[in-house]
Design an enzyme around this catalytic site. Structure first.
Site, mmCIF file in Angstrom:
data_model
loop_
_atom_site.group_PDB
_atom_site.id
_atom_site.type_symbol
_atom_site.label_atom_id
_atom_site.label_comp_id
_atom_site.label_asym_id
_atom_site.label_seq_id
_atom_site.Cartn_x
_atom_site.Cartn_y
_atom_site.Cartn_z
ATOM 1 N N TYR A 53 0.857 -1.197 0.000
ATOM 2 C CA TYR A 53 0.000 0.000 0.000
ATOM 3 C C TYR A 53 0.883 1.234 0.000
ATOM 4 O O TYR A 53 1.847 1.304 0.761
ATOM 5 C CB TYR A 53 -0.917 0.011 1.233
ATOM 6 C CG TYR A 53 -2.335 -0.388 0.869
ATOM 7 C CD1 TYR A 53 -3.020 0.276 -0.136
ATOM 8 C CD2 TYR A 53 -2.972 -1.432 1.530
ATOM 9 C CE1 TYR A 53 -4.304 -0.103 -0.489
ATOM 10 C CE2 TYR A 53 -4.270 -1.817 1.185
ATOM 11 C CZ TYR A 53 -4.921 -1.143 0.171
ATOM 12 O OH TYR A 53 -6.184 -1.497 -0.181
ATOM 13 N N GLU A 55 -0.411 4.877 -0.530
ATOM 14 C CA GLU A 55 -1.133 6.142 -0.726
ATOM 15 C C GLU A 55 -0.181 7.320 -0.554
ATOM 16 O O GLU A 55 0.661 7.307 0.349
ATOM 17 C CB GLU A 55 -2.269 6.285 0.305
ATOM 18 C CG GLU A 55 -3.541 5.566 -0.097
ATOM 19 C CD GLU A 55 -3.635 4.186 0.509
ATOM 20 O OE1 GLU A 55 -2.574 3.585 0.769
ATOM 21 O OE2 GLU A 55 -4.769 3.727 0.736
ATOM 22 N N ASP A 199 -7.077 13.815 -24.832
ATOM 23 C CA ASP A 199 -7.105 12.402 -24.441
ATOM 24 C C ASP A 199 -6.399 11.660 -25.574
ATOM 25 O O ASP A 199 -6.986 11.396 -26.622
ATOM 26 C CB ASP A 199 -8.569 11.947 -24.299
ATOM 27 C CG ASP A 199 -8.682 10.466 -23.973
ATOM 28 O OD1 ASP A 199 -7.673 9.741 -24.114
ATOM 29 O OD2 ASP A 199 -9.784 10.024 -23.590
ATOM 30 N N THR A 225 -4.321 6.217 -21.749
ATOM 31 C CA THR A 225 -4.136 4.859 -21.244
ATOM 32 C C THR A 225 -2.726 4.438 -21.649
ATOM 33 O O THR A 225 -2.087 5.077 -22.479
ATOM 34 C CB THR A 225 -5.164 3.881 -21.840
ATOM 35 O OG1 THR A 225 -5.198 4.050 -23.253
ATOM 36 C CG2 THR A 225 -6.543 4.097 -21.263
ATOM 37 N N LYS A 228 -2.676 0.798 -25.178
ATOM 38 C CA LYS A 228 -3.108 0.736 -26.588
ATOM 39 C C LYS A 228 -1.861 0.771 -27.483
ATOM 40 O O LYS A 228 -1.066 -0.144 -27.410
ATOM 41 C CB LYS A 228 -4.098 1.865 -26.878
ATOM 42 C CG LYS A 228 -5.390 1.735 -26.047
ATOM 43 C CD LYS A 228 -6.420 2.753 -26.459
ATOM 44 C CE LYS A 228 -7.744 2.556 -25.743
ATOM 45 N NZ LYS A 228 -7.816 3.239 -24.445
ATOM 46 N N ARG A 234 -2.286 -2.491 -18.600
ATOM 47 C CA ARG A 234 -3.575 -1.806 -18.523
ATOM 48 C C ARG A 234 -3.484 -0.728 -17.432
ATOM 49 O O ARG A 234 -3.209 -1.038 -16.269
ATOM 50 C CB ARG A 234 -4.645 -2.834 -18.150
ATOM 51 C CG ARG A 234 -6.040 -2.438 -18.507
ATOM 52 C CD ARG A 234 -6.821 -3.657 -18.889
ATOM 53 N NE ARG A 234 -6.473 -4.018 -20.246
ATOM 54 C CZ ARG A 234 -7.187 -3.676 -21.314
ATOM 55 N NH1 ARG A 234 -8.268 -2.962 -21.185
ATOM 56 N NH2 ARG A 234 -6.807 -4.054 -22.511
HETATM 57 N N1 DSN Z 1 -12.466 0.908 -25.205
HETATM 58 C C1 DSN Z 1 -11.486 1.759 -25.848
HETATM 59 C C2 DSN Z 1 -11.548 1.649 -27.326
HETATM 60 O O1 DSN Z 1 -11.807 0.558 -27.782
HETATM 61 O O2 DSN Z 1 -11.307 2.602 -28.034
HETATM 62 C C3 DSN Z 1 -11.589 3.159 -25.413
HETATM 63 O O3 DSN Z 1 -11.572 3.232 -24.036
#
Ligand code: DSN
Length: 415
Positions: A53, A55, A199, A225, A228, A234
């Site tokens: 932990y 924080e 974003d 994120t 991707k 993730r």
């Molecule tokens: N679920 C993602 C996508 O497929 O673009 C976006 O969060």
């Protein structure tokens, strides 16, 4: 992965994981937001760092025993800043939607106006959908793409911004295949006195590799994120100007999140380290090259209609209306043929998110496996064959066998 202990202690789950490994190895992954994390990223995620932990932030924690976690988090922060050229990075974000929540609350108050992209034109659920926290807590207004070019019309966006006078303008999308002009967005934001938020989840890997312009010089706050095109674990990050660092960190913890996931932070550090290498630049270039080849084949050889007429990125959005193909049925048929995709709204769609007119595909995952021009041509041909044989189970199973044979030549990391 070997999973020796799990095999002994929980055979049922072990078998499920092995089955998923097989599915990933034998199938063609064309979902534009998915990728394969490296063996090193997978290893970092499966470590004892999950037990801690922590924080707070490096040097200022609420629990003892965080000397090593501090080093791990600082490494992830330093690498994220170096990778994107950012003044400040928060690497504790659990995922994209919470990162967006933190970004809104860092700079805005509940009820403030935000101007963002229409969901049907490529926006995201957390960019103001009425069924999402964003649409419930903030007053969203939407811009879209031009009806004819299906691309962003910056003049029209500026006109709308002047009318709405939002506190924030949001760019960065989940289904827009073209380059975004961040400099132009900055100008619009400045003209109406709005913050500019980006974003960059979908294109973070392309930005890191300099095959898409970087929003850092223009944006006040950036979310992404890490799993991707960036090909990490993730999770998510927020990047911002130094002057917003304190309010961003306070919003992430203690306002919205609590204990960070330190094993994921470690894996983010691995991912940023990988993305700083020249080989990642090559990878990202190939992602875009592959998408362009695939797009060209689909249009010129097989008569598919692509939103905006092509792509500059990793992503292709097919409008199926001219083919009179139902997107839901097409996704199912492709799945039966071993090809994973997703149905998607297209600009000015007359369908619904559950029954839309488009199919979204992307090249990040197949490029990680090492596929190139020849394979893109084969994939385009299979997509066309599936379109011609949507109800022909026998033909779909035949394609699935051919897909498997090709995929077996291109190993998946970690399998
Ligand atoms: N679920 C993602 C996508 O497929 O673009 C976006 O969060």
């Amino acid at each position: 992965m070997k999973l020796k202990c799990l095999k002994k202690s929980d055979l049922k789950l072990y078998k499920d994981i092995k089955e998923e490994e097989k599915r990933q190895a034998e199938g063609m992954e064309l979902i534009a937001s998915e990728n394969y994390a490296s063996q090193s990223v997978l290893e970092a995620m499966g470590t004892v760092l999950t037990n801690k932990y922590s924080e707070g932030y490096p040097g200022k924690r609420y629990y003892a025993g965080n000397e090593i976690i501090d080093k791990v988090e600082n490494l992830a922060i330093d690498r994220a800043k170096k990778l994107f050229g950012a003044q400040h990075a928060n690497v504790q974000l659990f995922s994209g939607a919470p990162a967006n929540m933190c970004a809104y609350f860092s700079l805005l108050k509940e009820g403030d106006k935000i101007l963002s992209m229409n969901l049907a034109h490529g926006g995201h659920l957390s960019h103001g959908s009425p069924v999402n926290f964003s649409g419930k807590w903030f007053r969203f207004h939407f811009y879209g793409v031009d009806k004819k070019t299906q691309m962003l019309d910056y003049e029209a966006i500026e006109k709308l911004a002047k009318k709405i006078r939002p506190k924030m303008i949001l760019t960065g999308y989940t289904a827009y295949p073209r380059i975004i002009d961040f400099k132009r967005f900055r100008k619009i934001a400045d003209r109406v006195g709005a913050y500019l938020m980006v974003d960059m989840a979908h294109i973070a890997g392309l930005i890191a590799a300099k095959v898409h312009p970087n929003p850092i010089p223009y944006a006040d706050i950036i979310t992404s994120t890490t799993h991707k095109t960036l090909r990490g674990p993730r999770g998510a990050i927020i990047l911002c100007k130094k002057k917003y660092a304190k309010q961003v960190d306070k919003t992430v913890f203690p306002m919205i999140q609590a204990g960070p996931h330190d094993h994921i932070t470690a894996a983010k550090a691995v991912c940023f380290g990988e993305a700083l290498k020249p080989s990642f630049r090559q990878y990202a270039r190939q992602v875009v090259k592959n998408a362009k080849i695939l797009a060209d084949e689909l249009i010129k050889k097989y008569g598919f209609d692509l939103v905006s007429g092509g792509t500059d990125t990793h992503l292709i959005l097919i409008d199926l209306k001219n083919k009179k193909i139902n997107a839901k049925k097409f996704v199912q048929a492709l799945d039966m043929a071993g090809i994973s995709t997703n149905k998607n709204m297209v600009p000015y769609d007359t369908g619904t998110p559950f029954d839309p007119s488009g199919l979204r595909i992307g090249t990040p995952a197949i490029t990680t496996r090492g596929m190139k021009e020849q394979e893109m041509k084969q994939i385009a041909s299979w997509i066309n064959q599936v379109a011609d044989n949507i109800d022909n189970k026998k033909e779909l199973i035949k394609i699935k066998k051919a897909v498997k044979t090709l995929c077996q030549k291109f190993p998946v990391p970690g399998v």
